[in-house]
Design an enzyme around this catalytic site. Structure first.
Site, PDB file in Angstrom:
ATOM      1  N   ARG A  74       0.829  -1.197   0.000  1.00 11.23           N
ATOM      2  CA  ARG A  74       0.000   0.000   0.000  1.00 11.23           C
ATOM      3  C   ARG A  74       0.872   1.258   0.000  1.00 11.23           C
ATOM      4  O   ARG A  74       2.047   1.209   0.319  1.00 11.23           O
ATOM      5  CB  ARG A  74      -0.913   0.017   1.238  1.00 11.23           C
ATOM      6  N   LYS A 129       1.732   2.032   7.452  1.00 12.25           N
ATOM      7  CA  LYS A 129       2.018   1.236   8.644  1.00 12.25           C
ATOM      8  C   LYS A 129       3.041   1.932   9.542  1.00 12.25           C
ATOM      9  O   LYS A 129       3.804   2.797   9.110  1.00 12.25           O
ATOM     10  CB  LYS A 129       2.548  -0.148   8.248  1.00 12.25           C
ATOM     11  N   TYR A 162      -0.890   4.631  10.624  1.00 15.51           N
ATOM     12  CA  TYR A 162      -1.326   3.682  11.646  1.00 15.51           C
ATOM     13  C   TYR A 162      -0.161   3.462  12.602  1.00 15.51           C
ATOM     14  O   TYR A 162       0.980   3.261  12.162  1.00 15.51           O
ATOM     15  CB  TYR A 162      -1.727   2.340  11.026  1.00 15.51           C
ATOM     16  N   HIS A 202      -0.713   1.809  16.277  1.00 14.45           N
ATOM     17  CA  HIS A 202      -0.967   0.623  17.122  1.00 14.45           C
ATOM     18  C   HIS A 202       0.092   0.491  18.218  1.00 14.45           C
ATOM     19  O   HIS A 202       0.686  -0.568  18.424  1.00 14.45           O
ATOM     20  CB  HIS A 202      -1.011  -0.650  16.264  1.00 14.45           C
ATOM     21  N   GLU A 255      -5.696   5.064  13.791  1.00 12.22           N
ATOM     22  CA  GLU A 255      -6.644   4.199  14.493  1.00 12.22           C
ATOM     23  C   GLU A 255      -7.292   4.845  15.707  1.00 12.22           C
ATOM     24  O   GLU A 255      -8.260   4.299  16.252  1.00 12.22           O
ATOM     25  CB  GLU A 255      -5.981   2.884  14.899  1.00 12.22           C
ATOM     26  N   ASP A 283      -2.765  -6.881  15.489  1.00  9.49           N
ATOM     27  CA  ASP A 283      -1.906  -5.701  15.526  1.00  9.49           C
ATOM     28  C   ASP A 283      -2.097  -4.886  16.793  1.00  9.49           C
ATOM     29  O   ASP A 283      -1.317  -3.972  17.080  1.00  9.49           O
ATOM     30  CB  ASP A 283      -2.100  -4.818  14.288  1.00  9.49           C
TER      31      ASP A 283
END
Length: 370
Positions: A15, A75, A94, A96, A118, A270
């Site tokens: 991505r 990510k 993101y 996490h 997120e 994740d």
């Protein structure tokens, strides 16, 4: 502002966080946009398409990070990227963090302003930047589960849909949110017997209204989870607590008593996962076995369908990105409470309480840092 989009470095992550239309908007807003060479190739986007809208193609990730005020990614940074981060830089991706304390500490030490997709949260509790990837991951989870039931990859040899005179597979989904609902859409559409468990009775009522008799809904408690897990062929975990580590709802004892060749897919891996025996895996080595049950723990499941995922993600991330670029993160956050909730680390401090609790570092309210 100089906005940089480096190529993703996580294994099999194809991505990209910025598509040409988004780059065009940013250029028209008066910003400089740097895109690492071939960063969009996995999603079917060429360097020429970025250059045609005014973006600059840069050869190396080091150059993108060094020259940019604002880094936009898909990510979370991994260890090889930590040294590229610098003080005062804004990172929009993101994160996490509840599951990666080493990244949190690196962001604090570097004094990076880190926004996690997120945890951007609307007043009604919805997580708009997580939703599209939860949709994708939920749908993929069923495809993955159906595949790994095959004998040739270690499954019990059950066809998800069944055939005339033979029962379909039993799919149990723990969590009825966006990922869980999308898993139910695909599983029920393929003809499986689907059970969804959740603690939110309003959500269960909504799912009943949407699916009718196509699925079974159950209140999520220890007894119902145990009974459902022990009778299923595919177990899908989709539990989410915004910003926090996922609660463990399926202990190893339950996994040990599942039928051999059953399949576990934990979408929440994740964030630590909601199944005790799950651990993070990659697209290169997606599965492992515990108690002869197949476990799939890929932490970037939507990366397998990079083109679909890229455009679905950037549809929702771009408005916030343009606001950050226009006003700067601090002012943009003061104008938009939803974006403010997305800030996880600021000026060396963790300002997302669930993250601070998960990794045991002090929490500093964002208001004190702005």
């Amino acid at each position: 502002m100089i906005i940089g989009c480096p190529k993703e470095v996580k294994i099999k992550e194809s991505r990209i966080a910025l598509v040409p239309s988004g780059a065009k908007d940013l250029v028209q807003d008066g910003h400089d946009v740097l895109v690492q060479s071939n960063a969009g190739s996995g999603a079917g986007i060429s360097n020429d398409q970025y250059e045609q809208v005014g973006a600059t193609i840069v050869d190396s990730a080091d150059a993108v990070w060094e020259r940019s005020d604002l880094i936009v990614k898909v990510k979370e940074p991994i260890a090889e990227e930590f040294d590229r981060m610098r003080e005062g830089q804004t990172l929009y991706t993101y994160l996490h963090l509840a599951a990666v304390p080493e990244l949190t500490k690196a962001l604090m030490e570097k004094k990076v302003k880190a926004v996690g997709y997120e945890t951007v949260q609307l007043p009604n509790g919805q997580l708009p930047l997580l939703r599209p990837m939860s949709e994708v991951a939920g749908r993929i989870s069923v495809q993955v589960g159906a595949y790994y039931l095959h004998n040739d990859v270690g499954g019990k040899g059950v066809l998800l849909s069944g055939v005339a005179g033979v029962r379909p597979a039993s799919v149990v989904i723990i969590g009825g949110g966006t990922a869980g609902m999308n898993a139910a859409i695909v599983a029920s559409g393929m003809g499986a017997h689907v059970t969804v468990l959740d603690v939110n009775l309003n959500r269960l009522e909504y799912l009943d209204q949407i699916f009718g008799s196509k699925i079974t809904t159950l209140y999520s408690n220890a007894i119902n989870i145990e009974e459902a897990v022990l009778s299923c062929d595919v177990l899908i975990g989709t539990v989410l607590l915004a910003g926090a580590k996922a609660p463990c709802l399926v202990p190893e004892e339950f996994v040990q008593r599942m039928e051999q060749g059953s399949v576990i897919v934990d979408v929440s891996v994740d964030q630590g996962g909601c199944i005790e025996t799950i651990r993070p895996t990659s697209h290169e080595e997606p599965t492992y076995r515990v108690h002869d049950v197949v476990h799939y723990g890929v932490t970037n499941m939507p990366g397998a369908v990079a083109r679909t995922s890229t455009f679905a993600l950037t549809n929702v991330t771009m408005p916030y990105l343009r606001a950050i670029a226009k006003y700067g993160l601090e002012d943009a956050a003061q104008k938009d409470p939803a974006l403010a909730k997305g800030i996880n680390v600021m000026k060396g401090h963790v300002c997302c309480e669930p993250v601070s609790l998960a990794i045991d570092v002090p929490y500093v309210p964002l208001e004190k840092l702005l």
